[in-house]
Design an enzyme around this catalytic site. Structure first.
Site, PDB file in Angstrom:
ATOM      1  CE  LYS A  80      53.269  43.598  -0.188  1.00 20.87           C
ATOM      2  NZ  LYS A  80      53.519  42.342  -0.906  1.00 20.87           N
ATOM      3  CG  ASP A 124      52.591  37.159  -5.778  1.00 22.98           C
ATOM      4  OD1 ASP A 124      53.338  37.450  -5.266  1.00 22.98           O
ATOM      5  OD2 ASP A 124      51.677  37.831  -6.140  1.00 22.98           O
ATOM      6  CE1 TYR A 171      51.505  47.094  -2.529  1.00 23.00           C
ATOM      7  CE2 TYR A 171      49.878  45.544  -2.772  1.00 23.00           C
ATOM      8  CZ  TYR A 171      51.212  46.038  -2.534  1.00 23.00           C
ATOM      9  OH  TYR A 171      52.076  44.924  -2.137  1.00 23.00           O
TER      10      TYR A 171
END
Length: 262
Positions: A173, A24, A143
């Site tokens: 993730k 992406d 994150y």
């Protein structure tokens, strides 16, 4: 977990392990190496063993027909590297748009600890509610990023992955803490499958050692972008990563088996 979510998770992974190749980056970085002829890159990484690929919705027609039966994830937010703040991820699509694009799952990026955290928490919470109505899995890219946060701090990473689970995601993730021992805390912070991002700037072997360390700590795989799609041989590095994730190879053995050792 509903039958629909379970069935679609099987399409983007294999036996509960995942090699996802996100591509992406055209929004973030533009048409960089590996993305201009994205059709060939998708063909290469899926022939190499990637379970699924990930793009923004507008690239869907360039994905289907080139993914060799692999799964497809549509990413639903983004930002640019040339804008005022790349941490300020904004919505780029909806669950319905992702389904129209043929998605097996959707993904969403959140920067825990950034000044945009509150808005991104709200947006991810809404997305997981909407996706659940359709039995569509959500990969939350959580994150640890902010002015007072070290991105490889296992405590911050553990907080980030737990936040993803608390908000209703199905896969998580996050960044890698640098070694298996510290990453165990991250994996133990959630009951969801954890995938690591990135790769090492020190080359193929170190990237594979990171994957091996994450798997030894309890991770379920990788969501690895530029390390794979910008590699001089995307097919071979995808094969090497897949051997570590799916076949429990050592980094060194995977490098050799994928014909990258030279």
């Amino acid at each position: 977990m509903t039958p629909g979510i379970a069935a679609r998770l099987d399409r983007v992974g294999t036996d509960g392990r995942y090699v996802v190749v996100p591509m992406d980056h055209g929004i973030t970085l533009g048409a960089v190496n590996g993305l201009k002829d994205i059709e060939s890159t998708i063909d290469a990484v899926t022939r190499g063993g990637a379970d699924s690929v990930l793009t923004q919705k507008g690239i869907a027609d360039r994905v289907h027909g080139n993914k060799n039966g692999a799964g497809y994830i549509v990413h639903l937010n983004g930002s640019t590297a040339i804008g005022p703040d790349s941490n300020d991820k904004r919505a780029t699509g909806s669950v319905e748009a992702a389904l129209r694009a043929g998605a097996d799952a959707v993904s969403f990026h959140i920067n825990v600890g950034s000044k945009y955290e509150r808005e991104q928490i709200e947006a991810l919470g809404r997305l997981t509610d909407q996706a659940a109505e359709y039995g569509l899995p959500v990969l939350a890219m959580t994150y640890a990023r902010g002015p007072d946060i070290e991105g490889d701090d296992p405590e911050a990473l553990g907080h980030a992955v737990r936040l993803g689970e608390e908000l209703g995601a199905d896969l998580i993730k996050t960044g890698y803490s640098g070694d298996a021992e510290s990453f165990e805390h991250v994996c133990e912070s959630t009951s969801l499958p954890v995938l690591i991002a990135g790769g090492s700037p020190d080359g193929d072997l170190e990237s594979l050692r990171d994957v091996r360390g994450a798997m030894d700590a309890g991770a379920a795989g990788v969501s690895m972008g530029r390390t794979i799609f910008q590699h001089e041989s995307p097919e071979h590095i995808a094969r090497a990563v897949s051997l570590v994730v799916h076949d429990d190879y050592s980094a060194e053995a995977a490098l050799e088996a994928a014909e990258l050792s030279k």
